[in-house]
Design a protein around this motif. Structure first.
Motif, PDB file in Angstrom:
ATOM      1  N   SER A 197       0.808  -1.215   0.000  1.00 17.12           N
ATOM      2  CA  SER A 197       0.000   0.000   0.000  1.00 17.12           C
ATOM      3  C   SER A 197       0.844   1.269   0.000  1.00 17.12           C
ATOM      4  O   SER A 197       0.311   2.360  -0.085  1.00 17.12           O
ATOM      5  CB  SER A 197      -0.914   0.000   1.231  1.00 17.12           C
ATOM      6  OG  SER A 197      -0.130  -0.124   2.392  1.00 17.12           O
ATOM      7  N   VAL A 198       2.172   1.131   0.098  1.00 16.61           N
ATOM      8  CA  VAL A 198       3.014   2.328   0.162  1.00 16.61           C
ATOM      9  C   VAL A 198       2.953   3.094  -1.159  1.00 16.61           C
ATOM     10  O   VAL A 198       3.049   2.507  -2.236  1.00 16.61           O
ATOM     11  CB  VAL A 198       4.474   1.927   0.473  1.00 16.61           C
ATOM     12  CG1 VAL A 198       5.399   3.122   0.369  1.00 16.61           C
ATOM     13  CG2 VAL A 198       4.571   1.321   1.859  1.00 16.61           C
ATOM     14  N   THR A 199       2.743   4.415  -1.075  1.00 20.92           N
ATOM     15  CA  THR A 199       2.800   5.224  -2.296  1.00 20.92           C
ATOM     16  C   THR A 199       3.924   6.244  -2.214  1.00 20.92           C
ATOM     17  O   THR A 199       4.247   6.893  -3.187  1.00 20.92           O
ATOM     18  CB  THR A 199       1.481   5.975  -2.542  1.00 20.92           C
ATOM     19  OG1 THR A 199       1.113   6.637  -1.340  1.00 20.92           O
ATOM     20  CG2 THR A 199       0.378   5.049  -2.976  1.00 20.92           C
ATOM     21  N   ASP A 200       4.493   6.385  -1.026  1.00 20.75           N
ATOM     22  CA  ASP A 200       5.491   7.422  -0.803  1.00 20.75           C
ATOM     23  C   ASP A 200       6.877   6.778  -0.738  1.00 20.75           C
ATOM     24  O   ASP A 200       7.205   6.105   0.221  1.00 20.75           O
ATOM     25  CB  ASP A 200       5.155   8.124   0.521  1.00 20.75           C
ATOM     26  CG  ASP A 200       6.233   9.103   0.917  1.00 20.75           C
ATOM     27  OD1 ASP A 200       6.958   9.560   0.025  1.00 20.75           O
ATOM     28  OD2 ASP A 200       6.337   9.406   2.114  1.00 20.75           O
ATOM     29  N   ALA A 202       9.858   8.428  -1.059  1.00 21.37           N
ATOM     30  CA  ALA A 202      10.954   9.327  -0.713  1.00 21.37           C
ATOM     31  C   ALA A 202      11.888   8.713   0.334  1.00 21.37           C
ATOM     32  O   ALA A 202      13.108   8.752   0.166  1.00 21.37           O
ATOM     33  CB  ALA A 202      10.398  10.662  -0.243  1.00 21.37           C
ATOM     34  N   PRO A 203      11.349   8.083   1.410  1.00 25.47           N
ATOM     35  CA  PRO A 203      12.258   7.485   2.393  1.00 25.47           C
ATOM     36  C   PRO A 203      13.176   6.425   1.783  1.00 25.47           C
ATOM     37  O   PRO A 203      14.373   6.380   2.067  1.00 25.47           O
ATOM     38  CB  PRO A 203      11.313   6.850   3.419  1.00 25.47           C
ATOM     39  CG  PRO A 203      10.056   7.622   3.298  1.00 25.47           C
ATOM     40  CD  PRO A 203       9.950   7.998   1.850  1.00 25.47           C
ATOM     41  N   THR A 204      12.612   5.569   0.897  1.00 28.19           N
ATOM     42  CA  THR A 204      13.427   4.529   0.262  1.00 28.19           C
ATOM     43  C   THR A 204      14.513   5.153  -0.612  1.00 28.19           C
ATOM     44  O   THR A 204      15.664   4.718  -0.603  1.00 28.19           O
ATOM     45  CB  THR A 204      12.524   3.622  -0.604  1.00 28.19           C
ATOM     46  OG1 THR A 204      11.433   3.203   0.205  1.00 28.19           O
ATOM     47  CG2 THR A 204      13.268   2.415  -1.103  1.00 28.19           C
ATOM     48  N   ASN A 224       0.978   0.566  -7.172  1.00 33.93           N
ATOM     49  CA  ASN A 224       1.627   1.572  -6.343  1.00 33.93           C
ATOM     50  C   ASN A 224       3.141   1.508  -6.448  1.00 33.93           C
ATOM     51  O   ASN A 224       3.808   2.526  -6.535  1.00 33.93           O
ATOM     52  CB  ASN A 224       1.246   1.368  -4.880  1.00 33.93           C
ATOM     53  CG  ASN A 224      -0.168   1.795  -4.633  1.00 33.93           C
ATOM     54  OD1 ASN A 224      -0.612   2.774  -5.205  1.00 33.93           O
ATOM     55  ND2 ASN A 224      -0.868   1.062  -3.821  1.00 33.93           N
ATOM     56  N   GLY A 227       5.164   3.304  -8.954  1.00 39.16           N
ATOM     57  CA  GLY A 227       5.520   4.696  -8.699  1.00 39.16           C
ATOM     58  C   GLY A 227       6.958   4.843  -8.223  1.00 39.16           C
ATOM     59  O   GLY A 227       7.592   5.869  -8.459  1.00 39.16           O
ATOM     60  N   GLN A 231       9.809   7.699  -9.357  1.00 41.49           N
ATOM     61  CA  GLN A 231      10.481   8.587  -8.409  1.00 41.49           C
ATOM     62  C   GLN A 231      11.988   8.357  -8.410  1.00 41.49           C
ATOM     63  O   GLN A 231      12.769   9.287  -8.227  1.00 41.49           O
ATOM     64  CB  GLN A 231       9.904   8.390  -6.999  1.00 41.49           C
ATOM     65  CG  GLN A 231       8.438   8.782  -6.942  1.00 41.49           C
ATOM     66  CD  GLN A 231       7.858   8.750  -5.532  1.00 41.49           C
ATOM     67  OE1 GLN A 231       8.550   8.916  -4.546  1.00 41.49           O
ATOM     68  NE2 GLN A 231       6.550   8.546  -5.451  1.00 41.49           N
TER      69      GLN A 231
END
Lengths: 402, 288
Positions: A197-200, A202-204, A224, A227, A231
């Motif tokens: 469910s992760v969409t963000d 940036a941390p990775t 997801n 994405g 990025q």
């Protein structure tokens, strides 16, 4: 009017009953035609129908046409078990073709084992499924990763970062990456297992930059995680770090990501539409005539096509659709001239020897094949699973339980 | 901890919080002003994304595709309000059930219309370098977008005649009608605006989150929790909650793992609802 209606209902009922008593060969299909997993399921189902059509056009199995009983699992596990039971008890199928996720396979495997009906699982997966009734036509993680990691270490360097989904496909693949990294003198400098469910991301992306790897092994599953690739490219990482995958493209991710982000990504799988051989040309012609050429064909579809043809060949060879005879024929080293090159069913492990391709994403939402590793054996499954000497084995081997 | 790493963590966490806020504002408006929880909100976001995508595919430049997406979702929102929501005012569970079902219909409709994979439009390939780290620019722009969106909605709802009518129609419908406000028309517009905001979110986030039929689901869960934690002062409350929960989970994910980030989000939600059963803003003296 009422009379017509009654006659209609009567005829319908009669056809229904007579149909079930006719001695025709029925095969079952359970795929995710709706819900989140249908990017794979629709194509698997299409491939199954296409394979049955082509078999029937060439005289069917044992001279009889094959009939498909198809179910939509709606991307829900409970539907898989429900329809698996229905197909065994009511439809009396001779073989089953079903499933995408490992959880769906594990949910229905016992049902076909108990009923003694050959069950074909047609998707790339983490590897290790082993029992008498189960036949796997997708490639396993060790089959793909053994060639991919060696290739990546030679091409990019010895520092590897793992980005994978947080369930058994991801974690078991992660284990294999560690193993093959060691074998090739490389080190895993970091790893991140992500929920679907992760969409963000940036941390990775930051953690990747902090670890300074030469190459990222990314195994994005679902829309997801696609994405992440976008990025990764937008942060400018693609210039200095390689990105390789064993499932990028398995759900047509190369269509979703932009050409800028997709160009140069490396994927290793058992099939790409750009594979060049006569069987593939023929297969693509049939496919495009029926389903159009808008959506590229995924590996899971070809795995399903191969499964149906292997079953039909085995039944013809055995001279019967009886389960024991078909399983014996499937274990006789049967092979098939498939769109992804010649595939051979390993008698002991019920997995396929097949070509593994390494391909590079281009700027046209598709792939160029870089190298072909012909006739790659499912080495791990062959080592662990021998159903000829131990026909009673029922297991799902994972590299942790040595 | 190096300074450049800390800076990138703070910036990207702010952008994560902003993305959550952008996706949630429409839901907060509809809930705050109408008391309706629109569980199809995520699907409206998806409709917005597909509208913008389709517009770019037929040659409309992306900046113009965004207003197009807003118009499409507002129109659909207005129709949905007239046909479904209107009949269910004051029945919050029935509305949730109805909008949940509507979401399923939209989801499958999108599969039938667009298939399961559509080409994305890609993210502008610009990045910002801080020390040894680089960040994609586009997600950072979302911080400004979220602030502008918040300011716009706040202004619309508190400083305009429409905003006053909208609040009057839902708080005291009979009184509003008595002084000549067509409260049902106003409600239709409010719902349409909420959906339009979702459509805007889907369109503006399209480069970050590719359009897929099921994309709404993930936003629906987190957006819904954000609005519930926020409580009655929907707009300011949601902004604070999105910053705290979204930003917090992103920071946690940066230092630990994404799974711990999610755990943080849901644990904090549970904790906050235990401390403030009516939402964190239940005792605030603000309008919106």
């Amino acid at each position: 009017m009422k009379n017509y209606l009654m006659t209609g209902v009567m005829t319908l009922t009669m056809t229904l009953f007579t149909n079930s008593t006719l001695a025709e060969t029925k095969i079952g299909a359970i795929f995710d035609l709706t819900g989140g997993l249908n990017i794979y399921g629709i194509q698997q189902n299409n491939a199954l129908n296409l394979a049955v059509e082509s078999i029937n056009a060439n005289g069917g199995v044992l001279g009889e046409p094959v009939k498909v009983v198809s179910y939509d699992a709606q991307s829900e596990l409970s539907k898989y078990t429900q329809y698996a039971n229905t197909s065994v008890l009511r439809d009396r199928i001779s073989a089953m073709f079903a499933g995408l996720t490992s959880s769906s396979r594990e949910a229905i495997r016992p049902i076909f084992r108990k009923a003694n009906i050959p069950y074909f699982y047609s998707s790339l997966y983490e590897g290790g499924a082993c029992d008498k009734q189960t036949f796997v036509t997708g490639s396993s993680a060790s089959q793909q990763l053994s060639v991919l990691i060696k290739w990546a270490v030679e091409k990019y360097g010895k520092r590897i970062y793992i980005m994978a989904p947080d369930y058994n496909f991801g974690t078991i693949s992660g284990h294999w990456i560690h193993e093959y990294a060691k074998e090739n003198g490389a080190t895993v400098v970091g790893e991140d297992y992500l929920a679907l469910s992760v969409t963000d991301y940036a941390p990775t992306i930051q953690k990747i930059q902090a670890a300074k790897p030469d190459v990222v092994v990314a195994l994005p599953v679902g829309a997801n995680q696609t994405g992440f690739l976008e990025q990764f490219a937008a942060a400018g990482l693609k210039k200095s770090i390689g990105l390789v995958s064993t499932n990028y493209g398995s759900g047509n991710q190369q269509v979703v990501v932009s050409p800028e982000a997709g160009e140069g990504l490396i994927s290793s799988m058992g099939y790409f539409p750009s594979v060049d051989n006569p069987a593939n040309v023929q297969f693509k012609k049939l496919w495009e005539a029926k389903y159009g050429d808008e959506t590229p064909i995924v590996a899971g579809a070809v795995d399903t096509w191969n499964a149906v043809h292997l079953w039909a060949a085995a039944a013809n060879k055995a001279g019967s659709t009886d389960s024991n005879a078909v399983i014996a024929a499937l274990e006789s080293g049967i092979s098939f001239d498939a769109p992804n090159g010649k595939v051979t069913l390993e008698a002991g492990s019920h997995h396929l020897r097949q070509d593994i391709y390494i391909a590079e994403g281009n700027d046209k939402h598709s792939f160029n094949i870089l190298s072909t590793f012909a006739d790659s054996a499912p080495a791990y499954e062959n080592a662990k699973c021998d159903l000829i000497t131990n026909p009673k084995t029922v297991a799902h081997f994972t590299p942790e339980d040595k | 901890m190096e300074l450049d790493y800390l800076m990138t963590v703070i910036l990207s966490s702010l952008s994560s919080a902003s993305i959550l806020l952008i996706a949630t504002i429409g839901l907060a408006v509809v809930y705050g002003l109408m008391g309706v929880i629109n569980l199809a909100h995520g699907e409206f976001l998806m409709v917005g994304a597909y509208s913008a995508l389709t517009a770019t595919q037929i040659g409309i430049p992306y900046p113009l595709a965004i207003p197009f997406a807003i118009m499409v979702t507002m129109l659909i929102g207005a129709i949905v309000e007239c046909l479904i929501i209107r009949k269910l005012y004051g029945r919050i569970f029935d509305t949730m059930l109805a909008t949940w079902g509507l979401g399923m219909v939209f989801n499958q409709g999108a599969v039938l219309l667009f298939g399961t994979v559509s080409p994305g439009i890609g993210m502008p390939q610009y990045s910002l370098t801080i020390g040894q780290y680089s960040l994609a620019i586009y997600p950072l722009i979302m911080i400004a977008v979220a602030i502008l969106m918040l300011a716009f909605v706040y202004f619309l709802m508190t400083k305009t005649v429409y905003g006053m009518k909208a609040r009057a129609s839902i708080q005291a419908p009979q009184m509003a009608q008595a002084i000549g406000i067509e409260s049902s028309n106003v409600n239709t517009l409010t719902f349409a605006i909420g959906c339009g905001l979702a459509g805007f979110a889907g369109a503006i986030l399209l480069p970050i989150i590719p359009a897929t039929p099921s994309m709404g689901l993930f936003f629906a869960v987190k957006g819904f929790l954000t609005v519930v934690v926020a409580g009655p002062v929907a707009l300011t409350g949601s902004a604070v909650t999105a910053l705290g929960l979204g930003g917090g989970s992103s920071i946690t994910a940066s230092f630990l793992t994404s799974v711990v980030g999610d755990v943080f989000f849901f644990l904090m939600t549970a904790l906050l609802l235990w401390l403030y059963p009516l939402g964190i803003s239940s005792k605030w003296r603000r309008k919106l």
